[in-house]
Design a protein around this motif. Structure first.
Motif, PDB file in Angstrom:
ATOM      1  N   THR A 126       0.816  -1.215   0.000  1.00 12.43           N
ATOM      2  CA  THR A 126       0.000   0.000   0.000  1.00 12.43           C
ATOM      3  C   THR A 126       0.850   1.266   0.000  1.00 12.43           C
ATOM      4  O   THR A 126       0.319   2.364   0.050  1.00 12.43           O
ATOM      5  CB  THR A 126      -0.937   0.009   1.229  1.00 12.43           C
ATOM      6  N   ASP A 127       2.170   1.114  -0.054  1.00 16.98           N
ATOM      7  CA  ASP A 127       3.088   2.255  -0.120  1.00 16.98           C
ATOM      8  C   ASP A 127       4.265   1.829  -0.988  1.00 16.98           C
ATOM      9  O   ASP A 127       4.933   0.831  -0.699  1.00 16.98           O
ATOM     10  CB  ASP A 127       3.559   2.633   1.289  1.00 16.98           C
ATOM     11  N   ALA A 128       4.531   2.584  -2.053  1.00 21.13           N
ATOM     12  CA  ALA A 128       5.578   2.213  -3.004  1.00 21.13           C
ATOM     13  C   ALA A 128       6.965   2.193  -2.372  1.00 21.13           C
ATOM     14  O   ALA A 128       7.881   1.558  -2.899  1.00 21.13           O
ATOM     15  CB  ALA A 128       5.557   3.185  -4.188  1.00 21.13           C
ATOM     16  N   SER A 129       7.143   2.893  -1.245  1.00 15.86           N
ATOM     17  CA  SER A 129       8.458   2.919  -0.595  1.00 15.86           C
ATOM     18  C   SER A 129       8.744   1.655   0.195  1.00 15.86           C
ATOM     19  O   SER A 129       9.855   1.465   0.681  1.00 15.86           O
ATOM     20  CB  SER A 129       8.568   4.140   0.330  1.00 15.86           C
ATOM     21  N   VAL A 138      -0.254   2.881   8.924  1.00 16.80           N
ATOM     22  CA  VAL A 138      -0.041   3.183  10.335  1.00 16.80           C
ATOM     23  C   VAL A 138       1.204   4.035  10.503  1.00 16.80           C
ATOM     24  O   VAL A 138       1.206   5.033  11.243  1.00 16.80           O
ATOM     25  CB  VAL A 138       0.082   1.886  11.167  1.00 16.80           C
ATOM     26  N   MET A 139       2.264   3.683   9.805  1.00 16.71           N
ATOM     27  CA  MET A 139       3.520   4.416   9.948  1.00 16.71           C
ATOM     28  C   MET A 139       3.442   5.801   9.313  1.00 16.71           C
ATOM     29  O   MET A 139       4.143   6.717   9.732  1.00 16.71           O
ATOM     30  CB  MET A 139       4.668   3.599   9.363  1.00 16.71           C
ATOM     31  N   ARG A 140       2.570   5.980   8.323  1.00 10.43           N
ATOM     32  CA  ARG A 140       2.357   7.316   7.755  1.00 10.43           C
ATOM     33  C   ARG A 140       1.573   8.206   8.708  1.00 10.43           C
ATOM     34  O   ARG A 140       1.759   9.416   8.754  1.00 10.43           O
ATOM     35  CB  ARG A 140       1.584   7.221   6.430  1.00 10.43           C
ATOM     36  N   ALA A 141       0.678   7.594   9.479  1.00 12.22           N
ATOM     37  CA  ALA A 141      -0.241   8.364  10.309  1.00 12.22           C
ATOM     38  C   ALA A 141       0.359   8.807  11.633  1.00 12.22           C
ATOM     39  O   ALA A 141      -0.154   9.719  12.264  1.00 12.22           O
ATOM     40  CB  ALA A 141      -1.507   7.550  10.572  1.00 12.22           C
ATOM     41  N   THR A 142       1.406   8.162  12.085  1.00 11.27           N
ATOM     42  CA  THR A 142       1.961   8.485  13.397  1.00 11.27           C
ATOM     43  C   THR A 142       3.478   8.460  13.342  1.00 11.27           C
ATOM     44  O   THR A 142       4.066   7.640  12.643  1.00 11.27           O
ATOM     45  CB  THR A 142       1.454   7.510  14.477  1.00 11.27           C
ATOM     46  N   THR A 143       4.100   9.365  14.084  1.00 10.77           N
ATOM     47  CA  THR A 143       5.561   9.408  14.104  1.00 10.77           C
ATOM     48  C   THR A 143       6.138   8.364  15.041  1.00 10.77           C
ATOM     49  O   THR A 143       7.305   8.024  14.931  1.00 10.77           O
ATOM     50  CB  THR A 143       6.046  10.800  14.549  1.00 10.77           C
ATOM     51  N   TYR A 144       5.314   7.860  15.972  1.00 17.18           N
ATOM     52  CA  TYR A 144       5.779   6.834  16.897  1.00 17.18           C
ATOM     53  C   TYR A 144       4.814   5.669  16.806  1.00 17.18           C
ATOM     54  O   TYR A 144       3.761   5.655  17.437  1.00 17.18           O
ATOM     55  CB  TYR A 144       5.833   7.378  18.328  1.00 17.18           C
ATOM     56  N   THR A 145       5.126   4.714  15.960  1.00 16.09           N
ATOM     57  CA  THR A 145       4.237   3.575  15.733  1.00 16.09           C
ATOM     58  C   THR A 145       4.364   2.569  16.858  1.00 16.09           C
ATOM     59  O   THR A 145       5.456   2.153  17.221  1.00 16.09           O
ATOM     60  CB  THR A 145       4.580   2.885  14.399  1.00 16.09           C
ATOM     61  N   THR A 146       3.233   2.180  17.432  1.00 14.56           N
ATOM     62  CA  THR A 146       3.219   1.187  18.501  1.00 14.56           C
ATOM     63  C   THR A 146       2.493  -0.064  18.024  1.00 14.56           C
ATOM     64  O   THR A 146       1.798  -0.059  16.991  1.00 14.56           O
ATOM     65  CB  THR A 146       2.520   1.728  19.756  1.00 14.56           C
ATOM     66  N   ARG A 147       2.634  -1.104  18.816  1.00  9.36           N
ATOM     67  CA  ARG A 147       1.914  -2.339  18.525  1.00  9.36           C
ATOM     68  C   ARG A 147       0.400  -2.102  18.555  1.00  9.36           C
ATOM     69  O   ARG A 147      -0.349  -2.692  17.784  1.00  9.36           O
ATOM     70  CB  ARG A 147       2.312  -3.387  19.572  1.00  9.36           C
ATOM     71  N   PHE A 148      -0.039  -1.212  19.439  1.00 12.57           N
ATOM     72  CA  PHE A 148      -1.464  -0.865  19.523  1.00 12.57           C
ATOM     73  C   PHE A 148      -1.976  -0.353  18.176  1.00 12.57           C
ATOM     74  O   PHE A 148      -3.052  -0.744  17.706  1.00 12.57           O
ATOM     75  CB  PHE A 148      -1.674   0.191  20.613  1.00 12.57           C
ATOM     76  N   ASP A 149      -1.208   0.536  17.538  1.00 14.13           N
ATOM     77  CA  ASP A 149      -1.620   1.104  16.251  1.00 14.13           C
ATOM     78  C   ASP A 149      -1.783   0.016  15.198  1.00 14.13           C
ATOM     79  O   ASP A 149      -2.736   0.032  14.407  1.00 14.13           O
ATOM     80  CB  ASP A 149      -0.582   2.125  15.764  1.00 14.13           C
TER      81      ASP A 149
END
Length: 292
Positions: A33-36, A72-83
């Protein structure tokens, strides 16, 4: 099988090499879902979340985790398991709804996607909390109402022994139990009181659930000038600690709250902890700077 329309088939879990092949194919087929995100980046990011291990061994759940990770990683600068688990759950419900539609099942009762997610989430929270309350990992299908059985077919639950349900992974049960604990829907203090009753696990035996609560605090929090007030969950946990000063039945629940805040590295800066009942709190390395 569970329900008239669904049957679960159990496959042997992927080994590490099979998982790598699956991720390579996933990227080659253009499903990222992300080309990178190439295969190497997926492997690198997944290595940060070792607790996802059981969910990476099955094609269906691994595919959902791979789908969930980039947004998830696009939406938050600190990705957690919860996210990741939250996004995993939303995508699970979406996929199950689409399967129901393509299978010509009655879907009018479902409502729109957000309404359906809310109803399935509420069911999963109730089931997970009751499992914790009873010290079990399954629930009898016969104990669910007719409407809850319909919702259960769209939830991350699986049939066990023909007449019972369990979550697809134990970590999903822990995730939803944590959600129920800090729901803040008017039943909040009752949830923490329930956790303090005989038979409920103390904080040292609730580490997985507490970690999800801590992840939620981190996910919501913005730290500014020594204050975490931006976190709704943080405020909820602090309120439980405060209530324990006048309500002895909250001593175990308040211990859970304090433990989760400490696990989230939340300093108790200027907190008034005088008379708070925290007999079982896990406070190793706690920051009490400026606290009473």
């Amino acid at each position: 099988c569970f329900g008239a329309q669904r049957c679960d088939v159990y496959l042997a879990p992927f080994n590490e090499q099979q998982r790598k092949v699956f991720i390579d194919k996933y990227v080659e087929m253009g499903r990222a879902t992300d080309a990178s995100f190439d295969a190497a980046r997926y492997e690198k990011e997944l290595a940060r979340f070792t607790s996802l291990g059981p969910m990476l061994g099955e094609p269906f759940s691994l595919g959902l985790v791979l789908d969930a990770l980039p947004p998830v990683m696009r939406a938050t600068t600190y990705t957690t398991r919860f996210d990741i688990y939250l996004m995993f759950f939303h995508r699970w419900v979406r996929n199950e709804r689409e399967r129901a539609i393509s299978g010509d099942r009655d879907v009018e009762w479902m409502g729109d996607h957000e309404q359906l997610v809310g109803r399935v989430d509420a069911l999963c929270q109730r089931v997970a909390f009751e499992m914790v309350r009873s010290g079990v990992e399954t629930v009898a299908i016969g104990e669910l109402s007719e409407s809850d059985r319909l919702l259960a077919e769209l939830a991350p639950l699986k049939g066990v022994g023909g007449d019972r349900l369990s979550f697809v992974h134990k970590s999903m049960q822990e995730f939803f139990a944590a959600q129920a604990l800090v729901a803040g829907d008017g039943k909040l203090l009752r949830s923490f009181r329930d956790w303090g009753r005989d038979g409920f696990p103390k904080p040292e035996h609730s580490m997985a659930t507490l970690q999800f609560v801590a992840d939620r605090v981190r996910s919501e929090s913005i730290f500014r000038e020594g204050c975490w007030n931006a976190s709704k969950t943080c405020a909820i946990l602090l309120s439980v600690i405060d209530e324990s000063k006048i309500d002895g039945d909250l001593s175990c629940g308040a211990s859970l709250a304090a433990s989760a805040l400490n696990m989230a590295d939340r300093p108790f800066y200027k907190a008034d902890l005088s008379r708070a009942r925290l007999p079982f709190a896990l406070l190793d390395g706690v920051n009490l700077s400026g606290a009473n």
